[in-house]
Design a protein around this motif. Structure first.
Motif, PDB file in Angstrom:
ATOM      1  N   ASP A  23       0.718  -1.168   0.058  1.00  0.00           N
ATOM      2  CA  ASP A  23       0.036   0.082  -0.097  1.00  0.00           C
ATOM      3  C   ASP A  23       0.933   1.211   0.168  1.00  0.00           C
ATOM      4  O   ASP A  23       2.405   1.085  -0.178  1.00  0.00           O
ATOM      5  N   ASP A  24       0.397   2.220   0.032  1.00  0.00           N
ATOM      6  CA  ASP A  24       1.077   3.615   0.015  1.00  0.00           C
ATOM      7  C   ASP A  24       2.317   3.722   1.257  1.00  0.00           C
ATOM      8  O   ASP A  24       3.077   4.480   1.065  1.00  0.00           O
ATOM      9  N   SER A  25       2.019   2.857   2.243  1.00  0.00           N
ATOM     10  CA  SER A  25       3.077   2.890   3.515  1.00  0.00           C
ATOM     11  C   SER A  25       4.032   1.775   3.165  1.00  0.00           C
ATOM     12  O   SER A  25       5.136   1.796   4.161  1.00  0.00           O
ATOM     13  N   GLY A  26       3.979   1.115   2.202  1.00  0.00           N
ATOM     14  CA  GLY A  26       5.116   0.111   1.960  1.00  0.00           C
ATOM     15  C   GLY A  26       4.633  -1.319   1.845  1.00  0.00           C
ATOM     16  O   GLY A  26       3.465  -1.703   1.538  1.00  0.00           O
ATOM     17  N   LEU A  27       5.636  -2.362   2.124  1.00  0.00           N
ATOM     18  CA  LEU A  27       5.176  -3.641   1.956  1.00  0.00           C
ATOM     19  C   LEU A  27       4.908  -4.289   3.440  1.00  0.00           C
ATOM     20  O   LEU A  27       5.461  -3.956   4.323  1.00  0.00           O
ATOM     21  N   TRP A  28       3.771  -5.162   3.515  1.00  0.00           N
ATOM     22  CA  TRP A  28       3.454  -5.959   4.738  1.00  0.00           C
ATOM     23  C   TRP A  28       3.488  -7.365   4.470  1.00  0.00           C
ATOM     24  O   TRP A  28       3.028  -7.965   3.312  1.00  0.00           O
ATOM     25  N   VAL A  29       3.388  -8.116   5.365  1.00  0.00           N
ATOM     26  CA  VAL A  29       3.138  -9.758   5.436  1.00  0.00           C
ATOM     27  C   VAL A  29       2.143  -9.871   6.341  1.00  0.00           C
ATOM     28  O   VAL A  29       2.102  -9.505   7.379  1.00  0.00           O
ATOM     29  N   HIS A  30       1.472 -10.977   6.021  1.00  0.00           N
ATOM     30  CA  HIS A  30       0.353 -11.463   7.015  1.00  0.00           C
ATOM     31  C   HIS A  30       0.735 -13.063   7.019  1.00  0.00           C
ATOM     32  O   HIS A  30       0.796 -13.886   5.837  1.00  0.00           O
ATOM     33  N   ASP A  31       0.623 -13.748   8.156  1.00  0.00           N
ATOM     34  CA  ASP A  31       0.812 -15.068   8.292  1.00  0.00           C
ATOM     35  C   ASP A  31      -0.511 -15.603   8.253  1.00  0.00           C
ATOM     36  O   ASP A  31      -1.361 -15.225   8.879  1.00  0.00           O
ATOM     37  N   LEU A  32      -0.764 -16.687   7.438  1.00  0.00           N
ATOM     38  CA  LEU A  32      -2.156 -17.305   7.300  1.00  0.00           C
ATOM     39  C   LEU A  32      -2.211 -18.571   7.839  1.00  0.00           C
ATOM     40  O   LEU A  32      -2.882 -19.638   7.290  1.00  0.00           O
ATOM     41  N   ARG A  56       4.819  -4.907   9.214  1.00  0.00           N
ATOM     42  CA  ARG A  56       5.597  -4.094   8.066  1.00  0.00           C
ATOM     43  C   ARG A  56       7.044  -4.637   7.535  1.00  0.00           C
ATOM     44  O   ARG A  56       7.538  -5.232   8.421  1.00  0.00           O
ATOM     45  N   VAL A  57       7.384  -4.712   6.432  1.00  0.00           N
ATOM     46  CA  VAL A  57       8.379  -5.232   5.845  1.00  0.00           C
ATOM     47  C   VAL A  57       9.318  -4.231   5.424  1.00  0.00           C
ATOM     48  O   VAL A  57       9.116  -3.525   4.331  1.00  0.00           O
ATOM     49  N   PRO A  58      10.148  -3.400   6.191  1.00  0.00           N
ATOM     50  CA  PRO A  58      10.955  -2.368   5.771  1.00  0.00           C
ATOM     51  C   PRO A  58      12.140  -2.941   4.397  1.00  0.00           C
ATOM     52  O   PRO A  58      12.246  -3.881   4.381  1.00  0.00           O
ATOM     53  N   GLU A  59      12.309  -1.985   3.554  1.00  0.00           N
ATOM     54  CA  GLU A  59      13.099  -2.224   2.542  1.00  0.00           C
ATOM     55  C   GLU A  59      14.570  -2.726   3.138  1.00  0.00           C
ATOM     56  O   GLU A  59      15.047  -2.163   4.133  1.00  0.00           O
ATOM     57  N   GLY A  60      15.038  -3.649   2.806  1.00  0.00           N
ATOM     58  CA  GLY A  60      16.308  -4.477   3.013  1.00  0.00           C
ATOM     59  C   GLY A  60      16.161  -5.429   4.100  1.00  0.00           C
ATOM     60  O   GLY A  60      17.023  -6.028   4.574  1.00  0.00           O
ATOM     61  N   ALA A  72      13.501  -8.262   0.814  1.00  0.00           N
ATOM     62  CA  ALA A  72      12.740  -7.169   0.367  1.00  0.00           C
ATOM     63  C   ALA A  72      13.715  -6.007  -0.184  1.00  0.00           C
ATOM     64  O   ALA A  72      14.558  -5.585   0.596  1.00  0.00           O
ATOM     65  N   ARG A  73      13.169  -5.792  -1.379  1.00  0.00           N
ATOM     66  CA  ARG A  73      13.950  -4.458  -1.900  1.00  0.00           C
ATOM     67  C   ARG A  73      13.140  -4.086  -2.996  1.00  0.00           C
ATOM     68  O   ARG A  73      12.327  -4.657  -3.899  1.00  0.00           O
ATOM     69  N   ARG A  74      13.225  -2.656  -3.226  1.00  0.00           N
ATOM     70  CA  ARG A  74      12.614  -1.997  -4.297  1.00  0.00           C
ATOM     71  C   ARG A  74      12.976  -2.530  -5.865  1.00  0.00           C
ATOM     72  O   ARG A  74      14.187  -2.393  -6.050  1.00  0.00           O
ATOM     73  N   GLY A  75      12.123  -2.733  -6.643  1.00  0.00           N
ATOM     74  CA  GLY A  75      12.583  -3.291  -7.991  1.00  0.00           C
ATOM     75  C   GLY A  75      12.585  -2.228  -9.199  1.00  0.00           C
ATOM     76  O   GLY A  75      12.848  -1.667  -9.585  1.00  0.00           O
TER      77      GLY A  75
END
Length: 75
Positions: A23-32, A56-60, A72-75
């Protein structure tokens, strides 16, 4: 949503292990509700993604899913 199959010879990843969200604030992960959990590692900080809680999954950072480690890194 797109399901991504993983060839997992050690059977450490559940059939529906985790979901990633951007989303606009970055990358997130959810455990299912995985069997072996989901962890976000950023330097010395390690955060477990408990089922029902997005992390939240910060870049790097790396995301650990069973025996797999994703960077996690920007492509």
């Amino acid at each position: 949503a797109v399901l991504l199959p993983v060839v997992d010879t050690t059977q450490s990843v559940s059939k529906t292990h985790a979901a990633f969200e951007v989303d606009d604030s970055g990358l997130w992960v959810h455990d299912l509700n995985s069997t072996n959990g989901v962890w976000v590692v950023h330097g010395e900080d390690v955060t477990e993604a408990a089922p029902g809680r997005r992390v939240r999954v910060p870049e790097g950072s790396s995301v650990e899913l069973g025996d797999y480690v994703l960077q996690a890194r920007r492509g």
